[in-house]
Design a protein around this motif. Structure first.
Motif, PDB file in Angstrom:
ATOM      1  N   LEU A  33       0.851  -1.196   0.000  1.00  0.00           N
ATOM      2  CA  LEU A  33       0.000   0.000   0.000  1.00  0.00           C
ATOM      3  C   LEU A  33       0.886   1.245   0.000  1.00  0.00           C
ATOM      4  O   LEU A  33       1.611   1.489   0.963  1.00  0.00           O
ATOM      5  CB  LEU A  33      -0.913  -0.001   1.229  1.00  0.00           C
ATOM      6  N   TYR A  35       0.719   4.774   0.326  1.00  0.00           N
ATOM      7  CA  TYR A  35       0.045   6.028   0.681  1.00  0.00           C
ATOM      8  C   TYR A  35       1.030   7.003   1.341  1.00  0.00           C
ATOM      9  O   TYR A  35       1.246   8.106   0.874  1.00  0.00           O
ATOM     10  CB  TYR A  35      -1.083   5.792   1.701  1.00  0.00           C
ATOM     11  N   THR A  36       1.596   6.571   2.487  1.00  0.00           N
ATOM     12  CA  THR A  36       2.326   7.487   3.366  1.00  0.00           C
ATOM     13  C   THR A  36       3.615   7.998   2.722  1.00  0.00           C
ATOM     14  O   THR A  36       4.303   7.257   2.022  1.00  0.00           O
ATOM     15  CB  THR A  36       2.665   6.763   4.690  1.00  0.00           C
ATOM     16  N   GLY A  41       1.571  11.832   6.564  1.00  0.00           N
ATOM     17  CA  GLY A  41       1.157  10.645   7.314  1.00  0.00           C
ATOM     18  C   GLY A  41      -0.311  10.798   7.651  1.00  0.00           C
ATOM     19  O   GLY A  41      -1.197  10.496   6.841  1.00  0.00           O
ATOM     20  N   THR A  42      -0.584  11.337   8.844  1.00  0.00           N
ATOM     21  CA  THR A  42      -1.973  11.627   9.210  1.00  0.00           C
ATOM     22  C   THR A  42      -2.600  12.570   8.185  1.00  0.00           C
ATOM     23  O   THR A  42      -3.721  12.355   7.727  1.00  0.00           O
ATOM     24  CB  THR A  42      -2.006  12.267  10.615  1.00  0.00           C
ATOM     25  N   TYR A  66       7.174   3.698   4.721  1.00  0.00           N
ATOM     26  CA  TYR A  66       6.326   2.654   5.323  1.00  0.00           C
ATOM     27  C   TYR A  66       5.541   1.897   4.250  1.00  0.00           C
ATOM     28  O   TYR A  66       4.376   1.561   4.453  1.00  0.00           O
ATOM     29  CB  TYR A  66       5.346   3.240   6.339  1.00  0.00           C
ATOM     30  N   SER A  68       4.969  -1.050   3.435  1.00  0.00           N
ATOM     31  CA  SER A  68       5.172  -2.408   3.955  1.00  0.00           C
ATOM     32  C   SER A  68       4.921  -3.429   2.852  1.00  0.00           C
ATOM     33  O   SER A  68       4.079  -3.215   1.980  1.00  0.00           O
ATOM     34  CB  SER A  68       4.223  -2.673   5.128  1.00  0.00           C
ATOM     35  N   VAL A 111      11.591  -2.008  11.916  1.00  0.00           N
ATOM     36  CA  VAL A 111      10.783  -1.377  12.964  1.00  0.00           C
ATOM     37  C   VAL A 111      10.553  -2.342  14.116  1.00  0.00           C
ATOM     38  O   VAL A 111      10.865  -3.531  14.029  1.00  0.00           O
ATOM     39  CB  VAL A 111       9.427  -0.887  12.403  1.00  0.00           C
ATOM     40  N   VAL A 269       2.429  -1.365  16.715  1.00  0.00           N
ATOM     41  CA  VAL A 269       2.237  -0.917  15.336  1.00  0.00           C
ATOM     42  C   VAL A 269       0.760  -0.869  14.963  1.00  0.00           C
ATOM     43  O   VAL A 269       0.341  -0.054  14.129  1.00  0.00           O
ATOM     44  CB  VAL A 269       3.031  -1.799  14.348  1.00  0.00           C
ATOM     45  N   PHE A 272      -0.860   2.438  14.826  1.00  0.00           N
ATOM     46  CA  PHE A 272      -0.482   3.387  13.767  1.00  0.00           C
ATOM     47  C   PHE A 272      -0.987   2.961  12.395  1.00  0.00           C
ATOM     48  O   PHE A 272      -1.402   3.797  11.600  1.00  0.00           O
ATOM     49  CB  PHE A 272       1.045   3.535  13.721  1.00  0.00           C
ATOM     50  N   GLY A 274      -2.918   1.919   9.181  1.00  0.00           N
ATOM     51  CA  GLY A 274      -4.269   2.273   8.744  1.00  0.00           C
ATOM     52  C   GLY A 274      -4.761   3.586   9.321  1.00  0.00           C
ATOM     53  O   GLY A 274      -5.958   3.876   9.292  1.00  0.00           O
ATOM     54  N   GLY A 275      -3.838   4.399   9.851  1.00  0.00           N
ATOM     55  CA  GLY A 275      -4.219   5.674  10.487  1.00  0.00           C
ATOM     56  C   GLY A 275      -4.228   5.503  11.995  1.00  0.00           C
ATOM     57  O   GLY A 275      -4.708   4.487  12.504  1.00  0.00           O
ATOM     58  N   THR A 276      -3.690   6.481  12.709  1.00  0.00           N
ATOM     59  CA  THR A 276      -3.500   6.304  14.156  1.00  0.00           C
ATOM     60  C   THR A 276      -4.845   6.251  14.894  1.00  0.00           C
ATOM     61  O   THR A 276      -5.866   6.737  14.401  1.00  0.00           O
ATOM     62  CB  THR A 276      -2.662   7.449  14.762  1.00  0.00           C
ATOM     63  N   ASP A 278      -5.684   7.934  17.455  1.00  0.00           N
ATOM     64  CA  ASP A 278      -6.185   9.296  17.736  1.00  0.00           C
ATOM     65  C   ASP A 278      -7.143   9.712  16.621  1.00  0.00           C
ATOM     66  O   ASP A 278      -8.221  10.266  16.866  1.00  0.00           O
ATOM     67  CB  ASP A 278      -5.036  10.327  17.740  1.00  0.00           C
ATOM     68  N   ILE A 279      -6.697   9.447  15.396  1.00  0.00           N
ATOM     69  CA  ILE A 279      -7.494   9.881  14.245  1.00  0.00           C
ATOM     70  C   ILE A 279      -8.772   9.045  14.133  1.00  0.00           C
ATOM     71  O   ILE A 279      -9.826   9.551  13.728  1.00  0.00           O
ATOM     72  CB  ILE A 279      -6.640   9.796  12.953  1.00  0.00           C
ATOM     73  N   ARG A 282     -11.243  10.608  16.206  1.00  0.00           N
ATOM     74  CA  ARG A 282     -11.780  11.809  15.561  1.00  0.00           C
ATOM     75  C   ARG A 282     -12.834  11.427  14.515  1.00  0.00           C
ATOM     76  O   ARG A 282     -13.855  12.090  14.375  1.00  0.00           O
ATOM     77  CB  ARG A 282     -10.638  12.602  14.918  1.00  0.00           C
TER      78      ARG A 282
END
Ligand SMILES: Cc1cc2nc3c(=O)[nH]c(=O)nc-3n(C[C@H](O)[C@H](O)[C@H](O)COP(=O)(O)OP(=O)(O)OC[C@H]3O[C@@H](n4cnc5c(N)ncnc54)[C@H](O)[C@@H]3O)c2cc1C
Length: 293
Positions: A33, A35-36, A41-42, A66, A68, A111, A269, A272, A274-276, A278-279, A282
């Motif tokens: 994937l 993306y980042t 990141g976020t 990242y 992966s 990591v 991990v 983090f 797939g998005g943290t 915290d997010i 939200r």
């Protein structure tokens, strides 16, 4: 498999579906994937990797981090900026391309939990025009759906369930004295309740996906609960086993064959990927409960 395939089913052309989906099902095609980026990141919509149209081809330049499985997968599911002048969420497109395309460099990034992910560098990577999946510049919405589905996958309860059943079996077989210990009883009872809530959330997500829906708030809830629970349960079980809990499999006599140590180091991990988390909270507050952003 769970995040890319369904988005191709929804957004791909008939030719793309015929070409890609049977190979995915047969396990002949799998995806890293992409993306980042180092500065996205976020705030993923700030991505700078560019895909520029040149005749019948797209030319990709930039850097991802990242990425992966880029050293294992056959293909990459890539998000790149196709319209730099548009508002940042409206200038992104999604592509599928083979990872052995000339111009892609994969560099390892080691990591926590003995895991490997990668940095990937993209230099004049030329791919056919029909590598674009979905409408040009509408990729943000496709990526958002793919991320929701990735969170469903991360939220699987199985690893947590296995940790708990392994620990209960270990207590019964090797440490029966712990059955009289209130801390130990509380730890396994709390862990089992966490497994059952994780199972309920995952089952709800699976039912939604089965009905053709993409869970959003529900996917975030499953991911938060399961990944937070893995850490809490692993911590409690480490305390329970005392100094032997951190022994690794190589020691031979490590409890649970070192599985608890591996699970403990591998768990963070999940918060983090797939998005943290915290997010995810939200997303639940804003998209799920309608609180203003
Ligand atoms: C081992 C590993 C594997 C990964 N695999 C992949 C992969 O295969 N493909 C891929 O594309 N990405 C992958 N990622 C990237 C992962 O999705 C990102 O790490 C994640 O999205 C967070 O981005 P960041 O690391 O830049 O952190 P940042 O965005 O810098 O965030 C740092 C901290 O600030 C918090 N934060 C940031 N913004 C806000 C905000 N607005 N409100 C509240 N809190 C905020 C975050 O929650 C976090 O705690 C992987 C990451 C890791 C660690």
């Amino acid at each position: 498999f769970i995040s890319v395939g369904p988005m191709i089913m929804r957004n791909g052309t008939e030719e793309q579906k015929q070409e890609i989906l049977p190979k995915v099902l047969r396990g002949e095609m799998n995806f890293a994937l992409g993306y980042t980026e180092p500065n996205a990141g976020t705030d993923l919509a700030s991505m700078q990797t560019r895909a520029t149209r040149d005749g019948d081809e797209w030319v990709i330049n930039g850097q991802k981090i990242y990425t992966s499985s880029a050293h294992l997968a056959t293909h990459v599911w890539l998000a790149a900026r196709t319209e730099p002048e548009a508002p940042k969420h409206r200038g992104i497109s999604t592509f599928v391309l083979p990872l052995n395309t000339p111009g892609i460099t994969v560099r390892p990034l080691w990591v926590m939990g003995e895991g490997r992910t990668n940095e990937t560098f993209w230099e004049d990577v030329r791919i056919p025009a029909d590598s674009l999946i979905g409408e040009e510049n509408r990729g943000w919405y496709i990526v958002s759906g793919a991320l929701d589905l990735e969170r469903v996958a991360i939220g699987t309860y199985r690893p947590l369930e296995k940790t708990v059943s392994d620990m209960v079996a270990h207590i019964k077989a090797e440490r029966p004295e712990l059955a009289d210990d209130a801390f130990a009883r509380n730890a396994v009872a709390d862990a089992l309740m966490r497994v059952e809530v994780a199972r309920a959330l995952a089952t709800n997500n699976a039912a939604m996906v089965h009905s053709g829906l993409i869970p959003t708030m529900e996917a975030s809830m499953g991911k938060i609960w399961t990944t937070d629970s893995r850490e809490r349960v692993n911590d409690a079980f480490m305390d329970l086993l005392g100094r032997s809990g951190g022994m690794q499999a190589e020691n031979g006599d490590a409890p649970l064959d070192g599985a608890l140590d591996a699970a403990w180091r591998g768990a963070p991990v999940g918060r983090f990927g797939g998005g943290t988390n915290d997010i995810q909270r939200r997303i639940i507050a804003n998209r799920g409960l309608g609180l203003p952003r």
